[in-house]
Structure formats: C-alpha cells, structure tokens
Design a protein around this motif. Structure first.
Motif, short mmCIF file in Angstrom:
data_model
loop_
_atom_site.label_atom_id
_atom_site.label_comp_id
_atom_site.label_asym_id
_atom_site.label_seq_id
_atom_site.Cartn_x
_atom_site.Cartn_y
_atom_site.Cartn_z
N LEU A 190 55.17 49.83 32.33
CA LEU A 190 54.81 51.16 32.82
C LEU A 190 53.82 51.11 33.98
O LEU A 190 53.84 51.98 34.85
CB LEU A 190 54.25 52.00 31.66
CG LEU A 190 55.30 52.41 30.63
CD1 LEU A 190 54.63 53.01 29.40
CD2 LEU A 190 56.28 53.42 31.23
N THR A 248 49.34 60.56 35.60
CA THR A 248 49.74 60.09 34.27
C THR A 248 48.86 60.70 33.18
O THR A 248 49.34 61.00 32.09
CB THR A 248 49.65 58.55 34.19
OG1 THR A 248 48.30 58.13 34.38
CG2 THR A 248 50.53 57.90 35.24
N TYR A 271 51.41 54.92 26.04
CA TYR A 271 52.59 55.78 26.18
C TYR A 271 53.14 56.16 24.80
O TYR A 271 53.38 57.34 24.52
CB TYR A 271 53.66 55.06 26.99
CG TYR A 271 54.86 55.92 27.32
CD1 TYR A 271 54.85 56.75 28.44
CD2 TYR A 271 55.98 55.92 26.51
CE1 TYR A 271 55.94 57.56 28.74
CE2 TYR A 271 57.08 56.72 26.80
CZ TYR A 271 57.05 57.53 27.92
OH TYR A 271 58.13 58.33 28.22
N GLY A 293 56.72 59.65 23.86
CA GLY A 293 56.15 58.82 22.81
C GLY A 293 56.56 59.26 21.42
O GLY A 293 57.40 60.14 21.23
N GLU A 311 56.53 63.01 34.34
CA GLU A 311 57.28 62.69 33.12
C GLU A 311 58.41 63.67 32.86
O GLU A 311 59.51 63.26 32.46
CB GLU A 311 56.31 62.68 31.93
CG GLU A 311 56.95 62.32 30.60
CD GLU A 311 57.31 60.84 30.49
OE1 GLU A 311 58.41 60.56 29.97
OE2 GLU A 311 56.50 60.00 30.90
N HIS A 330 62.44 59.63 26.91
CA HIS A 330 60.98 59.71 26.89
C HIS A 330 60.37 58.96 25.69
O HIS A 330 59.25 59.24 25.28
CB HIS A 330 60.52 61.18 26.86
CG HIS A 330 61.05 61.98 28.01
ND1 HIS A 330 60.46 61.99 29.25
CD2 HIS A 330 62.15 62.78 28.11
CE1 HIS A 330 61.16 62.77 30.07
NE2 HIS A 330 62.18 63.25 29.39
N SER A 356 48.97 63.76 29.37
CA SER A 356 48.42 63.35 28.08
C SER A 356 48.60 64.40 27.00
O SER A 356 48.52 65.62 27.25
CB SER A 356 46.93 63.03 28.23
OG SER A 356 46.36 62.66 26.98
N LYS A 412 48.93 58.64 27.62
CA LYS A 412 49.11 58.53 29.07
C LYS A 412 50.60 58.42 29.36
O LYS A 412 51.27 57.50 28.88
CB LYS A 412 48.37 57.29 29.58
CG LYS A 412 48.32 57.11 31.08
CD LYS A 412 47.49 55.88 31.42
CE LYS A 412 47.42 55.66 32.93
NZ LYS A 412 46.64 54.43 33.26
N GLY A 413 51.12 59.38 30.13
CA GLY A 413 52.54 59.40 30.41
C GLY A 413 52.90 58.70 31.70
O GLY A 413 52.14 57.91 32.25
N ARG A 414 54.09 59.02 32.19
CA ARG A 414 54.53 58.51 33.49
C ARG A 414 54.33 59.58 34.55
O ARG A 414 54.14 60.76 34.25
CB ARG A 414 56.01 58.12 33.44
CG ARG A 414 56.32 56.90 32.62
CD ARG A 414 57.81 56.67 32.49
NE ARG A 414 58.44 57.70 31.67
CZ ARG A 414 59.75 57.80 31.45
NH1 ARG A 414 60.58 56.95 32.03
NH2 ARG A 414 60.24 58.75 30.68
#
Length: 502
Positions: free
Chosen positions: A371, A238, A326, A108, A336, A343, A242, A331-333
């Motif tokens: 996502l 996810t 994101y 992000g 990640e 990214h 964070s 909240k990521g993947r």
C-alpha cells in the motif's frame, strides 16, 4: 472503546491572538469545548508553550502585518478571509469538516460499519502514532523555513511563505486537539513533545528525515513545497479515509490549505524555470550565474534531491504496518471510494520493482503489503504533471532542454532500493561509479553557495529578484504590485544598513 469521550463539532475553535490571550472567554470555539472543561484547560495549558515556540523558532523577519488568509468557518464562505494581520495575532483554529451522520467505514475488515467517534482500544497506540507523526511534520517545516524571509525575492513571495507558515501552525493545532481530546494523558505528553523536538537538532530531531534538512534558499523552498508538501497531500488523503471520524474530518479540512502550499511550490519553480529559459534564450548560454539567473542543470539537481528525499517519506514498498492500518480501518488508499475492487484486498496483487542480480526487475506481491508503493505511484504520476508544465516554459522560447523526474530508485535510503546505487535514468551502478558522477546529479556545496549569492531580498512592492519571473496575477484579486507585507522598523533599519533593496 475508550471511556473518554471527545466533543464533536463542525466548525473552528480559533486560538489567539498571540499577544492578548483572553482567558475570560477561554478558547473561542464551536466544537463544544465549554462542555469539556478538562480539555479546555489542557489546550490553554499547551497554548503558551506553542506561543513560545512560535516566537522562538517561527519566522525570523520582523513584520508589522501580512496579507494573510484566515479561516473562520468550515463552509465555502468562511474558510478563507483575507486581510493584513499582525503575525503575532494570527488566529489559529481547530477545524473539522462537517460530520456525515451516515458515513460508513469504506475498507478493511470493518467495511460497512459506522465510523468511530471514539478511539477503539485495540487501535489506540496505532492511531496516536499516526497523528503524532503527522503533527511532527507541521512545526518542523516552519523551523526549516524560518530564515527565508531575510532573502525573499519579492513581497509577493514573502507573503506566500508566511501564509504557509501560519497554516502549518494551524495544522499543528489540529493534531494537538486530537491528541488532547481523544488520548488522555498519553496524548497530552505527545503534544508537548511536538514542541520539544526541533528540525535538525542532534539530540531531539524531528521524526522524519526530510524534516531535519536545512532549507538553504528559495529554490529549495519551492522544491520542498512542491515535492514534500505533495507527499503531505497524499498522506492526508489516506487519513481522510480513516474510520476514526474526527481524524478523517480534520484531514479533509487540512487538504484545502495544503493545496496552497503546493501552489507556492509549483508556481515558484515554474517562475524560476521561466526566468532561466528567458536568460538562456537571450544570452545563448547555459552558464547563467553570470547573468543573475539559476542554470537549468542546477535546477535539475535541486529537483533530483528533493524528489528522492520525498520518496523516502512513503516508507518501504512492502509494509506489514501499512497492511494492518488498512485492514483495521485506520488508513485507507488515496481516493478509496473511486477504487473498483472489494476494498478488502485479501487476494489482490500489486507490481513492485526491486533490484536483483544487478538489474531492476518487477515482482508481484500481495497488494495489502504494497500500500505504501500504491500511494507512492499515485504521487509520482502527480509529480510528472508538474514537471511537464515547467517544461512548457522551456519550449515556449524554443529551447530543447527539458527537466525530468529521476528514476524512483535514485538516491534512496529507505525501501527496496536502499543500499543500491541507481542513476537518475535507472541504471544500476557500483558505489564507485555512482559517487564519481554524483556531483552532476545532486547539488554541490558550490552550487548552493552560488545560488545563495543570488538570494538578495527585494522588499519594494512590485520589485522581483532577477532569478525569478513575476507571477501573472496577484493574491485574492490584488495586483502583483500590492503591498503584501509591511515590515516593522527593526527589519527596515537592519536591511537598509545591509544595503538591501527596498
């Protein structure tokens, strides 16, 4: 940033025992609660409400004690201690994985910045919503499963049910801690609401639809812990990414316990399929109810139902909220740090399936808005692995029949497939065609009634119901025949009066 600062720690604050709350010692902890008396008092005020909820809507079957795993520290030697514990004295706790002082935001627009130890004011509402939704699922599953102890196929399975229940209770405590510690009065109000909503309640239901459905029997419980708890795995994964470090560290520890929940589901379905395969081979028939087993086509229907309901938990395939989470670092993947890209995903694209002109077609959409779909695709691939393992039980006895995952669009109520009628094999049907065939694809009332008739409890150590195969090994090195659960006199007398096997 908010001005309210929360304590930072690396180990548990156990909460309990239920029947003997020692307020002189307050809540035993290693998260510096003694340095934040306001937080300490808030958690102590919430605790009696939790205990009342547990005794009112927790497991129905009265027990003396259960062979449970209890976490007492976050390290390898401390998070899993086994012993017979009275359910009413299980020690819930607040756990955060050890803090990495060098941890940086991995995705992000804040990528590369230090992670947050406090809640950024501009993200306060979004973070509180994410924590509240996750927290709402934990007591919901306990409520859904509260009556299952009355029909347990063995003490081994009964113990696994109760282990899942107490760990869901601990996960609730983890989310409540974050709400109390970092979100002030608003967080305390949300924490109280977590105990005021109830699964399936007409006026105050749980937030997510899958957690308002009744768990009718043990086959559905196994499907729930395989498919729906697996959704939990990916959601926690996810949140583990964070930028809000306390949330990330909390979810990292929760994932350890979530693995057991999925094991219960995967092994439970595996053993059910194994017994079904044995009965099919022995009797040369697919109609197994007459032989005390669950027919394979009924298992497939249960699979179809729980998979499709769990798919809806991922939300719409395209979501501006997911993109904002994101980009903002909330909240990521999944995994990640293993993704080979920038990214940031500003110009990236992702393939998305949709229905157009009576057919399923593939579009290319901005990755940032897809996502939810990215996470769901990871989930589906994981689910396929389990179904492949279940099918090995059928192949082992020479049967040609196989279980399959239905198409991603089957029986969907959220996202691009909502409002369309997709068969399990991916055909686009009319509403009339779909409903005419639905009884072959989803459990009917008759199916559930016939499965329910098989759900006769078996409470003798080493004794198993005829519709499920015993496990190959016991819990924590114990034999399969180990006395995992001691029922209390009330349960014993009641079951004996009803003719339950003991």
């Amino acid at each position: 940033m908010t001005t309210e600062r929360a304590p930072v720690g690396t180990a548990p604050a156990p909460v309990g025992p239920l029947s003997k709350i020692d307020y002189s010692q307050r809540i035993p902890n290693n998260v510096n609660l003694s340095e934040d008396r306001r937080l300490q008092r808030a958690l102590e005020s919430w605790q009696p409400q939790f205990l009342d909820w547990w005794q009112t809507l927790g497991p129905q079957l009265p027990t003396k004690d259960v062979y449970l795993r209890t976490a007492i520290a976050v390290g390898r030697d401390g998070w899993a201690h086994f012993d017979h514990v009275p359910m009413q004295e299980y020690r819930w706790g607040i756990f955060l994985a050890p803090r990495d002082l060098d941890r940086r935001i991995g995705f992000g627009r804040h990528k590369g910045d230090p992670v947050w130890q406090e809640v950024p004011g501009q993200h306060r509402a979004e973070l509180m919503r994410l924590i509240t939704v996750q927290g709402d699922t934990e007591p919901a599953s306990v409520e859904q499963q509260r009556a299952l102890g009355r029909t347990a196929p063995s003490l081994y399975d009964l113990r696994n049910l109760f282990q899942v229940n107490v760990e869901e209770g601990r996960h609730l405590w983890a989310m409540v801690y974050l709400l109390h510690a970092y979100f002030g009065r608003d967080g305390r109000n949300e924490a109280e609401q977590l105990l005021r909503r109830h699964s399936g309640d007409r006026n105050t239901p749980r937030i997510l639809g899958a957690f308002n459905q009744a768990t009718t029997d043990w086959l559905q419980f196994f499907m729930f812990t395989y498919f729906t708890d697996r959704d939990g795995k990916y959601q926690l994964g996810t949140l583990k990414e964070s930028a809000f470090d306390p949330l990330a560290r909390t979810c990292a520890f929760m994932l350890k316990e979530e693995a057991h929940h999925m094991f219960v589901g995967a092994s439970g379905v595996q053993r059910t399929v194994q017994r079904t395969a044995e009965l099919m081979a022995a009797h040369g028939s697919v109609d197994l109810f007459q032989y005390g087993g669950i027919p394979l086509d009924v298992i497939q229907k249960y699979l179809n139902a729980q998979f499709s309901v769990s798919m809806d938990l991922f939300g719409s395939e395209q979501s501006t909220n997911a993109a904002a989470y994101y980009t903002g670092g909330l909240k990521g993947r999944w995994q990640e740090d293993r993704r080979d890209d920038d990214h940031m995903l500003r110009a990236a694209k992702y393939p998305m399936r949709t229905v157009r002109g009576g057919a399923i077609v593939e579009d290319t959409v901005p990755y940032l808005t897809a996502l939810n779909l990215d996470l769901r695709d990871e989930y589906v691939a994981d689910c396929r692995n389990g179904v492949h393992r279940w099918n090995q039980a059928l192949a082992a006895v020479g049967l040609d029949e196989r279980l399959v995952l239905p198409h991603e669009g089957f029986n969907r109520t959220i996202g691009t497939y909502a409002g369309h009628w997709i068969s399990p094999t991916g055909e686009v049907l009319t509403s009339e065609e779909w409903h005419r065939k639905a009884e072959a694809w989803l459990p009917t009332d008759e199916d559930r009634e016939r499965v329910a008739k098989l759900m006769v409890p078996h409470y003798q150590p080493g004794d198993f119901a005829g519709w499920i195969a015993p496990p190959k090994v016991g819990i924590n090195g114990q034999p399969v025949e180990f006395d995992y659960v001691h029922l209390d006199d009330e349960a014993s007398l009641e079951d004996q009066a009803c003719g339950v096997r003991r």
